[in-house]
Design an enzyme around this catalytic site. Structure first.
Site, PDB file in Angstrom:
ATOM      1  N   ASP A  68       0.874  -1.189   0.040  1.00  0.00           N
ATOM      2  CA  ASP A  68      -0.319   0.048  -0.226  1.00  0.00           C
ATOM      3  C   ASP A  68       0.718   1.283   0.006  1.00  0.00           C
ATOM      4  O   ASP A  68       2.041   1.152   0.786  1.00  0.00           O
ATOM      5  CB  ASP A  68      -1.199  -0.040   1.202  1.00  0.00           C
TER       6      ASP A  68
ATOM      7  N   ASP B 192      -0.264   5.080   0.802  1.00  0.00           N
ATOM      8  CA  ASP B 192      -0.482   5.739   1.925  1.00  0.00           C
ATOM      9  C   ASP B 192      -0.294   5.481   3.019  1.00  0.00           C
ATOM     10  O   ASP B 192      -1.253   3.906   3.178  1.00  0.00           O
ATOM     11  CB  ASP B 192      -2.027   6.000   1.865  1.00  0.00           C
TER      12      ASP B 192
END
Length: 352
Positions: free
Chosen positions: A30, A32
């Site tokens: 991922d 963010d």
């Protein structure tokens, strides 16, 4: 718990005798809250990813943020010191565009509520992005972008109410920024849902379309999902049947991990991305609800999680607490009142 074959996600705290860079061929990261927060790299991320790549692990960046095209995200990563190509980035816009392409004829116009990332993904699928119902779209696709305002949501509402298929890139309620936590696409989707009474088909994590898109684009054989969110990254790994590493550089807190239902339980825990570079300690069931990790031992009693022992890594204590908390919750039934023992005192002892 020892190393496992890919295809069945572990939902108890696990260990790996080898560094994760050796146990898995591809890290599905991922962005963010894991690699960066807004314009800045997360602490230790750049050096850890450089070391992981040097160890032979492929790095793929998988994000529910549909606002920017992969080439722009890759450029941002490169500027931060994490060299990346557009092909290394897989976003929910791509998964959403594939879903839309399966619903409408090639060359169809699609109403876009979102940013350039959605437009580029639709174009890649041979679809024509438009911004108004007056253009005659055959479907609606919605994704996060800071520019989305009332007029865009109203246009989406008119289109959805008319009966057009509606695909949302993701339904994350929040998004981490350099200034804190801000409303995400799920919050904007909720506005259209409230106005129309219609639910969208969702493409992004944790749902299968995103996992399918990621596997198609990376060709990963032994993937490890790496994320900071239980309800997207970790649940997505669970739905895909692969192992996961949760890092605490984003939105999830240790207390939330202790209370996690089965589908939100990561295989591994680490403070940050340095966890990729090392073997993961075993969590040993001692019997009678007691668990040991490193120098810590944890158990549940009278509605509390208790901890004894000590060590250099407080996350060993958290791993042991997860074993005890999850076992107690499962024994009581996840929905039973008081099923998850209170871990606040134990976490305070660990400084977490």
């Amino acid at each position: 718990m020892t190393d496992t074959a890919v295809g069945r996600a572990r939902t108890a705290p696990g260990g790996s005798h080898r560094p994760l860079t050796e146990a898995y061929d591809t890290a599905l990261l991922d962005l963010d809250g894991v690699v960066y927060a807004g314009p800045h790299a997360v602490r230790h991320a750049v050096a850890s990813l450089e070391a992981a790549r040097g160890a032979g692990m492929r790095l793929a960046y998988v994000t529910n943020n549909a606002s920017r095209p992969p080439r722009v995200v890759a450029g941002h990563l490169t500027e931060l010191g994490v060299p990346a190509e557009a092909a290394d980035v897989i976003n929910s816009a791509q998964a959403a565009a594939r879903l839309v392409a399966e619903k409408v004829p090639a060359g169809s116009k699609v109403l876009v509520v979102g940013g350039a990332g959605l437009e580029e993904a639709l174009t890649e699928r041979g679809l024509v992005p438009v911004r108004s119902m007056a253009d005659g779209p055959l479907a609606v696709v919605q994704g996060y972008d800071p520019s989305v305002g009332w007029q865009h949501l109203a246009e989406a509402s008119y289109a959805v109410a008319s009966g057009l298929p509606w695909v949302a890139s993701n339904t994350d309620l929040t998004v981490p920024t350099a200034r804190g936590i801000a409303p995400g696409n799920g919050t904007l989707v909720a506005a259209v849902r409230t106005a129309t009474g219609v639910d969208p088909e969702v493409a992004g994590k944790p749902l299968p379309p995103m996992h399918r898109e990621t596997v198609i684009r990376t060709g990963a054989q032994r993937p490890l999902v790496v994320g900071d969110r239980l309800d997207t990254d970790i649940e997505g790994a669970y739905n895909g049947g692969v192992d996961s590493l949760l890092v605490f550089t984003g939105v999830t807190t240790p207390a939330q991990v202790l209370a996690a239902p089965v589908r939100h339980r990561p295989t591994y825990l680490a403070a940050d991305l340095r966890g990729l570079l090392v073997a993961q300690p075993e969590v040993t069931a001692l019997g009678e609800g007691r668990y040991r990790c490193g120098g810590y031992e944890a158990w549940a009693a009278d509605g509390w999680l208790l901890l004894s022992g000590g060590g250099e890594d407080p996350y060993d204590g958290l791993r042991a607490l997860c074993g005890a908390a999850w076992a107690a919750a499962d024994a009581a039934g996840q929905d039973a009142a008081g099923a998850v023992p209170d871990g606040s005192k134990a976490l305070a002892e660990l400084g977490l």
